[in-house]
Design an enzyme around this catalytic site. Structure first.
Site, PDB file in Angstrom:
ATOM      1  N   GLU A   1      -7.154   4.821   7.512  1.00 53.28           N
ATOM      2  CA  GLU A   1      -6.950   6.236   7.190  1.00 53.28           C
ATOM      3  C   GLU A   1      -8.176   6.809   6.479  1.00 53.28           C
ATOM      4  OE1 GLU A   1      -3.210   5.539   5.252  1.00 53.28           O
ATOM      5  OE2 GLU A   1      -2.363   4.991   7.192  1.00 53.28           O
TER       6      GLU A   1
ATOM      7  N   SER B   1       3.302  -2.069  10.382  1.00 51.92           N
ATOM      8  CA  SER B   1       4.752  -2.145  10.612  1.00 51.92           C
ATOM      9  C   SER B   1       5.361  -3.491  10.222  1.00 51.92           C
ATOM     10  CB  SER B   1       5.084  -1.779  12.060  1.00 51.92           C
ATOM     11  OG  SER B   1       4.675  -0.441  12.338  1.00 51.92           O
TER      12      SER B   1
ATOM     13  N   GLY C   1       2.368   2.430  10.860  1.00 59.60           N
ATOM     14  CA  GLY C   1       3.336   3.517  10.727  1.00 59.60           C
ATOM     15  C   GLY C   1       4.002   3.902  12.039  1.00 59.60           C
TER      16      GLY C   1
ATOM     17  N   ASN D   1       0.866  -1.183   0.000  1.00 58.04           N
ATOM     18  CA  ASN D   1       0.000   0.000   0.000  1.00 58.04           C
ATOM     19  C   ASN D   1       0.903   1.233   0.000  1.00 58.04           C
ATOM     20  OD1 ASN D   1      -1.826   2.015   0.359  1.00 58.04           O
ATOM     21  ND2 ASN D   1      -2.536   1.361   2.382  1.00 58.04           N
TER      22      ASN D   1
ATOM     23  N   LYS E   1       0.047   4.230  -0.347  1.00 59.49           N
ATOM     24  CA  LYS E   1      -0.630   5.418   0.204  1.00 59.49           C
ATOM     25  C   LYS E   1      -0.378   6.621  -0.718  1.00 59.49           C
ATOM     26  CE  LYS E   1      -0.377   3.257   4.694  1.00 59.49           C
ATOM     27  NZ  LYS E   1      -0.357   3.382   6.138  1.00 59.49           N
TER      28      LYS E   1
ATOM     29  N   HIS F   1      -9.626   1.204   4.523  1.00 61.29           N
ATOM     30  CA  HIS F   1      -8.383   1.428   5.272  1.00 61.29           C
ATOM     31  C   HIS F   1      -8.673   2.384   6.431  1.00 61.29           C
ATOM     32  CE1 HIS F   1      -4.340   2.604   6.320  1.00 61.29           C
ATOM     33  NE2 HIS F   1      -3.927   1.519   5.682  1.00 61.29           N
TER      34      HIS F   1
ATOM     35  N   GLU G   1      -5.580  -4.735  10.331  1.00 64.34           N
ATOM     36  CA  GLU G   1      -4.549  -3.736  10.585  1.00 64.34           C
ATOM     37  C   GLU G   1      -4.863  -2.992  11.882  1.00 64.34           C
ATOM     38  OE1 GLU G   1      -2.525  -2.601   6.607  1.00 64.34           O
ATOM     39  OE2 GLU G   1      -4.231  -1.283   6.873  1.00 64.34           O
TER      40      GLU G   1
HETATM   41  P1  13P Z   1       2.872   0.510   7.747  1.00 67.67           P
HETATM   42  O1  13P Z   1       3.378  -0.791   7.137  1.00 67.67           O
HETATM   43  O2  13P Z   1       3.624   1.703   7.265  1.00 67.67           O
HETATM   44  O3  13P Z   1       2.751   0.404   9.226  1.00 67.67           O
HETATM   45  O4  13P Z   1       1.382   0.702   7.184  1.00 67.67           O
HETATM   46  C1  13P Z   1       0.492  -0.339   7.264  1.00 67.67           C
HETATM   47  C2  13P Z   1      -0.679   0.007   6.439  1.00 67.67           C
HETATM   48  O5  13P Z   1      -1.435   0.906   6.777  1.00 67.67           O
HETATM   49  C3  13P Z   1      -0.893  -0.745   5.188  1.00 67.67           C
HETATM   50  O6  13P Z   1      -2.152  -0.503   4.661  1.00 67.67           O
END
Ligand code: 13P
Length: 253
Positions: free
Chosen positions: A99, A215, A175, A9, A11, A97, A169
């Site tokens: 976010e 992560s 992150g 992803n 983003k 997601h 997740e």
């Molecule tokens: P990270 O791997 O940067 O923690 O992000 C995970 C994520 O949100 C994947 O969709």
């Protein structure tokens, strides 16, 4: 064997030049995958066509959109329809997601509509779920995540559900560098599979890949993916680094 998926992803990162360089790097190093192993690149909308043209010659490599509209078409300025995504040959779409839930107020009910729209064009939703830190601290994460699944997916038939990929997740692990332990991931994935089994039966629940996200890195992927109910990962930060993501692909069962 159940499908095992390494999903990147990206983003809202990378320019077109950086995106092309990363895809070239990863695809040059791509190894022969087994039939049950898949790699999916969830790239920003402007790069979907480029990414799709690059994976076309690589079996088991796919592209995903990071979102889609719940509307079919029409006067919705700035939105991207599933029909548009499908017309590029793209086969996956990431939905729900955390976010998007947090910054764009996407509700379980809205996500149910997006899931339906994606399935109606034959796209595979990578449906994200996961709890915030305060819920984990209160110890109520199982029922929290269960509700996300029930309200967005349980209107589907068993045949439709069998086409979904779930990504668990935990928000506190995204992150932050603070990954859930492999045991914490397994515990939740096992719970989610039991929830699916109670509604759809063991056979259907056994088909649905459940990815872990939060992560995941080259250095911890193997341990996390080794768990019986963890079928790969949805990877943010580490998917932007070719060497790291290659290690993650190599960690697939
Ligand atoms: P990270 O791997 O940067 O923690 O992000 C995970 C994520 O949100 C994947 O969709």
């Amino acid at each position: 064997m159940r499908q095992q998926v390494a999903a990147a992803n990206w983003k809202m990162n990378l320019t077109i030049t950086q995106a092309e360089e990363l895809l070239n790097n990863l695809l040059q190093q791509s190894k022969q995958l087994s039939d049950h192993q898949k790699v999916v690149f969830a790239v920003p909308f402007p790069y979907l066509a480029l990414a799709q043209s690059k994976v076309n010659s690589h079996p088991n490599y796919f592209v995903a959109a990071q979102n889609c509209s719940e509307k079919k078409s029409g006067a919705y300025t700035g939105e991207t329809s599933v029909e548009m995504i499908h017309s590029l040959g793209v086969e996956y779409v990431v939905l729900g997601h955390s976010e998007r839930r947090e910054y764009f107020s996407e509700s379980n009910a809205l996500l149910a509509q997006k899931v339906d729209m994606a399935l109606s064009y034959g796209l595979t939703p990578i449906f994200c779920c996961g709890e915030p830190l305060n819920i984990r601290e209160a110890g109520t994460q199982n029922s929290f995540v269960e509700k996300q699944l029930k309200e967005s997916l349980f209107h589907l038939s068993a045949e439709q559900l069998a086409k979904i990929v779930i990504a668990y997740e935990p928000i506190w692990a995204i992150g932050t560098g603070k990954t859930a332990t492999a045991d914490q991931a397994q515990e939740m994935h096992q719970h989610l599979r039991a929830v699916l089994a109670a509604q759809y039966g063991k056979e259907t629940a056994g088909i649905v890949p459940i990815l872990y996200g939060g992560s995941v890195k080259g250095s911890n992927a193997k341990e996390i993916f080794s768990k019986p109910d963890v079928d790969g990962g949805l990877v943010g930060g580490a998917s932007l680094v070719a060497a790291d993501f290659t290690q993650i692909i190599d960690a697939l069962k």
